[in-house]
Motif scaffolding. Structure first.
Motif, PDB file in Angstrom:
ATOM      1  N   ASP A 193      50.124  51.372 -29.206  1.00 54.64           N
ATOM      2  CA  ASP A 193      49.788  50.013 -28.808  1.00 54.64           C
ATOM      3  C   ASP A 193      51.035  49.206 -28.432  1.00 54.64           C
ATOM      4  N   TRP A 194      52.240  49.736 -28.757  1.00 50.99           N
ATOM      5  CA  TRP A 194      53.455  48.983 -28.409  1.00 50.99           C
ATOM      6  C   TRP A 194      54.690  49.844 -28.146  1.00 50.99           C
ATOM      7  N   ALA A 195      54.722  51.081 -28.614  1.00 52.62           N
ATOM      8  CA  ALA A 195      55.988  51.822 -28.683  1.00 52.62           C
ATOM      9  C   ALA A 195      56.582  52.160 -27.321  1.00 52.62           C
ATOM     10  N   THR A 196      55.776  52.552 -26.363  1.00 52.03           N
ATOM     11  CA  THR A 196      56.289  53.032 -25.079  1.00 52.03           C
ATOM     12  C   THR A 196      55.883  52.063 -23.970  1.00 52.03           C
ATOM     13  N   ARG A 197      56.880  51.440 -23.379  1.00 54.07           N
ATOM     14  CA  ARG A 197      56.675  50.447 -22.323  1.00 54.07           C
ATOM     15  C   ARG A 197      55.669  49.386 -22.752  1.00 54.07           C
ATOM     16  N   GLY A 198      55.865  48.901 -23.980  1.00 51.75           N
ATOM     17  CA  GLY A 198      55.027  47.829 -24.478  1.00 51.75           C
ATOM     18  C   GLY A 198      53.574  48.203 -24.675  1.00 51.75           C
ATOM     19  N   GLY A 199      53.297  49.483 -24.803  1.00 49.50           N
ATOM     20  CA  GLY A 199      51.933  49.940 -25.013  1.00 49.50           C
ATOM     21  C   GLY A 199      51.230  50.394 -23.747  1.00 49.50           C
ATOM     22  N   LEU A 200      51.932  50.345 -22.607  1.00 52.58           N
ATOM     23  CA  LEU A 200      51.315  50.761 -21.346  1.00 52.58           C
ATOM     24  C   LEU A 200      51.086  52.268 -21.293  1.00 52.58           C
ATOM     25  N   VAL A 201      51.969  53.039 -21.936  1.00 50.91           N
ATOM     26  CA  VAL A 201      51.853  54.496 -21.925  1.00 50.91           C
ATOM     27  C   VAL A 201      51.303  54.947 -23.282  1.00 50.91           C
ATOM     28  N   LYS A 202      50.183  55.612 -23.261  1.00 53.68           N
ATOM     29  CA  LYS A 202      49.507  56.019 -24.491  1.00 53.68           C
ATOM     30  C   LYS A 202      49.899  57.446 -24.900  1.00 53.68           C
ATOM     31  N   THR A 203      49.611  57.763 -26.140  1.00 55.73           N
ATOM     32  CA  THR A 203      49.896  59.092 -26.665  1.00 55.73           C
ATOM     33  C   THR A 203      48.990  60.132 -25.996  1.00 55.73           C
ATOM     34  N   ASP A 204      49.604  61.212 -25.558  1.00 53.94           N
ATOM     35  CA  ASP A 204      48.855  62.331 -24.962  1.00 53.94           C
ATOM     36  C   ASP A 204      48.573  63.331 -26.072  1.00 53.94           C
ATOM     37  N   TRP A 205      47.365  63.255 -26.630  1.00 55.43           N
ATOM     38  CA  TRP A 205      47.055  64.074 -27.801  1.00 55.43           C
ATOM     39  C   TRP A 205      46.941  65.555 -27.472  1.00 55.43           C
ATOM     40  N   SER A 206      46.888  65.898 -26.183  1.00 53.82           N
ATOM     41  CA  SER A 206      46.888  67.323 -25.834  1.00 53.82           C
ATOM     42  C   SER A 206      48.231  67.969 -26.162  1.00 53.82           C
ATOM     43  N   GLN A 207      49.273  67.130 -26.375  1.00 55.81           N
ATOM     44  CA  GLN A 207      50.597  67.635 -26.735  1.00 55.81           C
ATOM     45  C   GLN A 207      50.778  67.798 -28.245  1.00 55.81           C
ATOM     46  N   ALA A 208      49.814  67.329 -29.025  1.00 56.59           N
ATOM     47  CA  ALA A 208      49.927  67.379 -30.485  1.00 56.59           C
ATOM     48  C   ALA A 208      49.790  68.827 -30.994  1.00 56.59           C
ATOM     49  N   PRO A 209      50.327  69.147 -32.163  1.00 59.74           N
ATOM     50  CA  PRO A 209      51.016  68.214 -33.055  1.00 59.74           C
ATOM     51  C   PRO A 209      52.452  67.926 -32.607  1.00 59.74           C
ATOM     52  N   PHE A 210      52.868  66.686 -32.855  1.00 59.60           N
ATOM     53  CA  PHE A 210      54.246  66.264 -32.605  1.00 59.60           C
ATOM     54  C   PHE A 210      55.045  66.480 -33.896  1.00 59.60           C
ATOM     55  N   THR A 211      56.251  66.985 -33.770  1.00 59.45           N
ATOM     56  CA  THR A 211      57.033  67.324 -34.966  1.00 59.45           C
ATOM     57  C   THR A 211      58.472  66.841 -34.844  1.00 59.45           C
ATOM     58  N   ALA A 212      58.964  66.196 -35.896  1.00 57.01           N
ATOM     59  CA  ALA A 212      60.370  65.821 -36.044  1.00 57.01           C
ATOM     60  C   ALA A 212      60.945  66.565 -37.239  1.00 57.01           C
ATOM     61  N   SER A 213      62.231  66.917 -37.167  1.00 56.49           N
ATOM     62  CA  SER A 213      62.857  67.743 -38.200  1.00 56.49           C
ATOM     63  C   SER A 213      64.071  67.043 -38.807  1.00 56.49           C
ATOM     64  N   TYR A 214      64.328  67.343 -40.084  1.00 58.87           N
ATOM     65  CA  TYR A 214      65.391  66.696 -40.847  1.00 58.87           C
ATOM     66  C   TYR A 214      66.194  67.752 -41.611  1.00 58.87           C
ATOM     67  N   ARG A 215      67.494  67.522 -41.716  1.00 66.66           N
ATOM     68  CA  ARG A 215      68.331  68.410 -42.528  1.00 66.66           C
ATOM     69  C   ARG A 215      69.613  67.662 -42.919  1.00 66.66           C
ATOM     70  N   ASN A 216      70.395  68.282 -43.806  1.00 69.94           N
ATOM     71  CA  ASN A 216      71.743  67.832 -44.182  1.00 69.94           C
ATOM     72  C   ASN A 216      71.794  66.374 -44.610  1.00 69.94           C
ATOM     73  N   PHE A 217      70.874  66.002 -45.501  1.00 70.28           N
ATOM     74  CA  PHE A 217      70.934  64.673 -46.106  1.00 70.28           C
ATOM     75  C   PHE A 217      72.139  64.572 -47.033  1.00 70.28           C
ATOM     76  N   ASN A 218      72.807  63.427 -46.980  1.00 75.13           N
ATOM     77  CA  ASN A 218      73.906  63.168 -47.913  1.00 75.13           C
ATOM     78  C   ASN A 218      73.926  61.679 -48.249  1.00 75.13           C
ATOM     79  N   ALA A 219      74.035  61.363 -49.521  1.00 75.23           N
ATOM     80  CA  ALA A 219      74.133  59.978 -49.961  1.00 75.23           C
ATOM     81  C   ALA A 219      75.342  59.820 -50.868  1.00 75.23           C
ATOM     82  N   ASN A 220      76.360  59.145 -50.375  1.00 74.02           N
ATOM     83  CA  ASN A 220      77.482  58.732 -51.202  1.00 74.02           C
ATOM     84  C   ASN A 220      77.184  57.287 -51.570  1.00 74.02           C
TER      85      ASN A 220
END
Length: 289
Positions: A193-220
């Motif tokens: 509703d807002w993320a891409t071009r103010g909501g003009l471009v909608k999520t293409d669910w045919s591309q799902a699942p969408f995945t983000a990955s995380y590693r090497n966390f460090n907290a000093n």
């Protein structure tokens, strides 16, 4: 020739150092908070993935609360057509007058750049957005996104390059996050509703699942527990000795130059330049060098 005993002793020492430096992992440091199985901890705790489909996104949070710290996390963002998705990685306290330090990655059509959205809330007040393009493809590999938060300043960095600094201007009446411990949070969710071009471009669910990955966390960082901080009362002396040097860290001349380079070439929105949004005058901190 070294004796067998000395060789074994050296091996045990090296092994103990390795265990000490690699002990922190996602099983130990974080808990998955939502997503009904869409968030996964893999590779013996060395990798965490968040996924989003039409039914739900997913998220996690740190087990510890922190009051000041230097936080690093490596992320690899959703590849391809990520329009409508948001990957959020941030520090936040609780309550109606919460503090928050935000990285948000706004997805886009395949081939278009991600927008890196940053914000700082203090005592429930935000509206301090700065947005950037990145100088690399954040979906092709892992990159390090860091938050330095000490009593004097907040610095957002990407691969060691500072992109934004928010200084403590309490003397001028500007609230600064310094009294409320914060946890680390991350989530992958649908915001078409807002993320891409103010909501003009909608999520293409045919591309799902969408995945983000995380590693090497460090907290000093200073861990907050039972109303007290893990940083000793003589933090000034420990800071001087280098153990907690980040507590008084500031940008040197080289870092200032790199910050200016990013802001000149890659910043695409700065609330301190948005006179339409603030017709009565820009926020106080915007009028200070």
């Amino acid at each position: 020739m070294a004796s067998l005993a000395s060789v074994l002793g050296l091996f045990v020492l090296i092994l103990s150092i390795f265990i000490a430096t690699s002990a922190g992992n996602f099983y130990q440091d974080f808990g998955i908070t939502w997503g009904d199985g869409r968030a996964k901890i893999l590779n013996n705790g060395e990798l965490l993935t968040l996924s989003l489909d039409k039914a739900s996104g997913s998220g996690f949070q740190s087990n510890n609360e922190y009051l000041f710290g230097k936080i690093d996390m490596q992320l690899k963002l959703v590849p391809g057509n990520s329009a409508g998705t948001v990957t959020a990685y941030y520090l936040s306290s609780k309550g109606s007058n919460w503090d928050e330090i935000d990285f948000e990655f706004l997805g886009n059509l395949s081939g278009d750049p991600y927008i890196l959205h940053t914000n700082v809330f203090s005592q429930g007040k935000g509206n301090r957005e700065q947005q950037f393009y990145l100088w690399f493809d954040p979906t092709a590999d892992f990159h390090t996104y860091s938050i330095l938060w000490n009593p004097q300043r907040i610095v957002f960095s990407v691969d060691g390059t500072p992109i934004r600094e928010f200084k403590n201007k309490e003397s001028m009446g500007v609230p600064f996050p310094k009294n409320q411990p914060m946890r680390i949070y991350s989530s992958l969710w649908n915001a078409d509703d807002w993320a891409t071009r103010g909501g003009l471009v909608k999520t293409d669910w045919s591309q799902a699942p969408f995945t983000a990955s995380y590693r090497n966390f460090n907290a000093n960082a200073c861990v907050w527990s039972s109303g007290s901080s893990s940083c000793s009362s003589n933090s000034a002396s420990s800071s001087a000795s280098g153990n907690n040097a980040w507590l008084s860290e500031e940008l040197d001349s080289t870092s200032q130059q790199r910050l200016q380079w990013v802001q000149k070439n890659y910043m695409i929105y700065n609330y301190c330049s948005d006179t339409k949004r603030f017709p009565q005058g820009l926020p106080t901190e915007c009028n200070m060098s």
